[in-house]
Design an enzyme around this catalytic site. Structure first.
Site, short mmCIF file in Angstrom:
data_model
loop_
_atom_site.label_atom_id
_atom_site.label_comp_id
_atom_site.label_asym_id
_atom_site.label_seq_id
_atom_site.Cartn_x
_atom_site.Cartn_y
_atom_site.Cartn_z
N GLY A 17 37.47 42.29 29.91
CA GLY A 17 37.02 41.98 28.56
C GLY A 17 36.94 43.19 27.66
N SER A 108 43.40 34.76 38.78
CA SER A 108 43.49 35.89 39.71
C SER A 108 44.59 35.60 40.72
CB SER A 108 42.15 36.07 40.42
OG SER A 108 42.30 36.84 41.58
N SER A 109 45.20 36.68 41.23
CA SER A 109 46.27 36.47 42.22
C SER A 109 45.72 35.90 43.53
CB SER A 109 46.99 37.80 42.49
OG SER A 109 46.09 38.78 42.94
N CYS A 110 44.39 35.90 43.71
CA CYS A 110 43.83 35.36 44.96
C CYS A 110 43.88 33.83 45.00
CB CYS A 110 42.40 35.85 45.17
SG CYS A 110 41.20 35.05 44.08
N TYR A 137 35.68 31.73 45.17
CA TYR A 137 36.13 32.23 43.87
C TYR A 137 37.49 31.61 43.51
CZ TYR A 137 37.63 35.67 40.35
OH TYR A 137 38.08 36.30 39.21
N LYS A 141 38.63 29.28 40.29
CA LYS A 141 39.68 29.70 39.36
C LYS A 141 40.81 28.66 39.28
CE LYS A 141 38.32 33.51 37.48
NZ LYS A 141 38.19 33.58 36.01
N LEU A 167 43.61 44.83 39.54
CA LEU A 167 43.43 45.63 38.33
C LEU A 167 42.60 46.87 38.61
CD1 LEU A 167 42.51 42.61 36.04
CD2 LEU A 167 44.71 43.82 36.08
N HIS A 180 36.62 47.32 44.73
CA HIS A 180 37.93 47.09 45.35
C HIS A 180 38.50 48.43 45.84
CE1 HIS A 180 37.61 43.40 42.75
NE2 HIS A 180 37.87 42.90 43.93
N ASP A 270 42.54 44.84 58.02
CA ASP A 270 43.58 45.19 57.06
C ASP A 270 43.64 44.21 55.89
OD1 ASP A 270 44.80 47.55 57.71
OD2 ASP A 270 46.29 46.65 59.05
#
Length: 315
Positions: A17, A108-110, A137, A141, A167, A180, A270
């Site tokens: 934001g 999000s890519s998740c 999450y 989304k 990001l 992260h 991993d």
């Protein structure tokens, strides 16, 4: 969207934001509407309706969300799914009912299946099981983007959905418990250098590959798509390139000036072997990221040293 359009940026204090606010201000947009969490609780439907009735924004960037890493997701699953469902449902519904012209929703890519083919195309959504560590999450989304698509189909509401990759950038979270991998490594290597440590321990084998997008590039893509894209299909936003965690650790060690040994703790997990977005849909529209990884990490490290590390020393 004109320079004097009323634009509401939900979540303007967060990593994404705040970057959107910077981008809009730099591009000459003058009528930005923001509210802190204390001023407006987006989980409160009545409060959100009052806000839209009073301010009547014309455009909305929905960057507000409850976010966190694996530990936070697994510790507070109810908070993650409930808060995100409430925030996005309240904002999307009020935006439609109070006459907003266009809304941009950030996913999000998740949201993609854990074992999706690489690189991940937009159409892989809902073709397999999610990564269990952040499914609360991810489910929220997915519900948000489906809500946008449903409002478009039933009411003709112009809502678009972006799916950014990992990001980083100024304003990132450097808390080792909740951050992260990239900001965590910046902090680890900086502290090791300043304390004269001989080695830095990195979780896992170093072989997983990850894609990283500077948050200012995401903000640039948000403005580009707000101006040029009006369809229901989701759009991936990334760089189209990935790097191994080992290569990332070596790059950050070099940037921070750490000259000791990098040790990989293979007893630690991993995660997914690879997470790379297919960005051909966005690139075909003419958008490209502008900030290289080294340049972006150097800038983020400088921000960390001036804003975060200095504060930590004086606590």
């Amino acid at each position: 969207m004109t320079k004097d359009s009323k634009i509401f940026i939900a979540g303007h204090r967060g990593l994404v934001g705040s970057a959107i606010v910077r981008k809009l201000q730099a591009a000459g947009y003058t009528h930005l509407i923001t509210r802190t969490r204390n001023e407006l609780d987006l989980r409160n439907q009545a409060a959100v309706e009052r806000f839209f009735a009073e301010t009547q924004p014309t455009y909305v960037f929905l960057a507000a969300a409850r976010v966190g890493g694996i530990l936070a997701n697994s510790t507070y699953p109810a908070d993650f799914i409930r808060d995100n469902l409430q925030i996005q449902t309240n904002v999307i519904d009020a935006a439609y009912r109070f006459g907003v012209k266009k809304l941009l929703f950030l996913g999000s890519s998740c949201i993609y299946p854990k074992h999706a083919p690489q690189p991940m195309k937009e159409e892989y959504l809902l073709t397999g099981a999610l990564e269990p560590t952040n499914e609360w999450y991810a489910v929220a989304k997915i519900a948000g983007l489906k809500l946008c698509q449903a409002y478009r189909r039933q009411y003709g509401f112009n809502a678009i959905c972006l799916m950014p990759t990992n990001l980083y950038g100024p304003g990132d979270n450097f808390d080792l418990e909740t951050s992260h991998v990239l900001p965590a490594l910046i902090r680890k290597f900086h502290e090791a250098k300043t304390q004269g440590a001989k080695q830095v321990v990195v979780w896992g084998t170093g072989t997983p590959r990850r894609e990283f997008l500077h948050v200012d590039d995401l903000a640039d893509a948000c403005l580009f798509l707000m101006q040029h894209y009006n369809d229901e299909d989701i759009i991936n936003v990334g760089t189209g390139k990935d790097i191994s965690i080992r290569e990332l650790a070596e790059l950050i060690a070099e940037i921070t000036g750490f000259s000791g040994e990098i040790v990989f703790d293979t007893s630690k997990p991993d995660g997914t072997p690879r997470k790379l977005l297919d960005v051909s849909r966005l690139w075909a529209m003419g958008w490209r990221p502008k900030i290289g990884l080294r340049e972006g990490i150097e800038e983020t490290y400088h921000w960390y040293v001036t804003h975060y590390a200095e504060k930590a020393m004086h606590v």
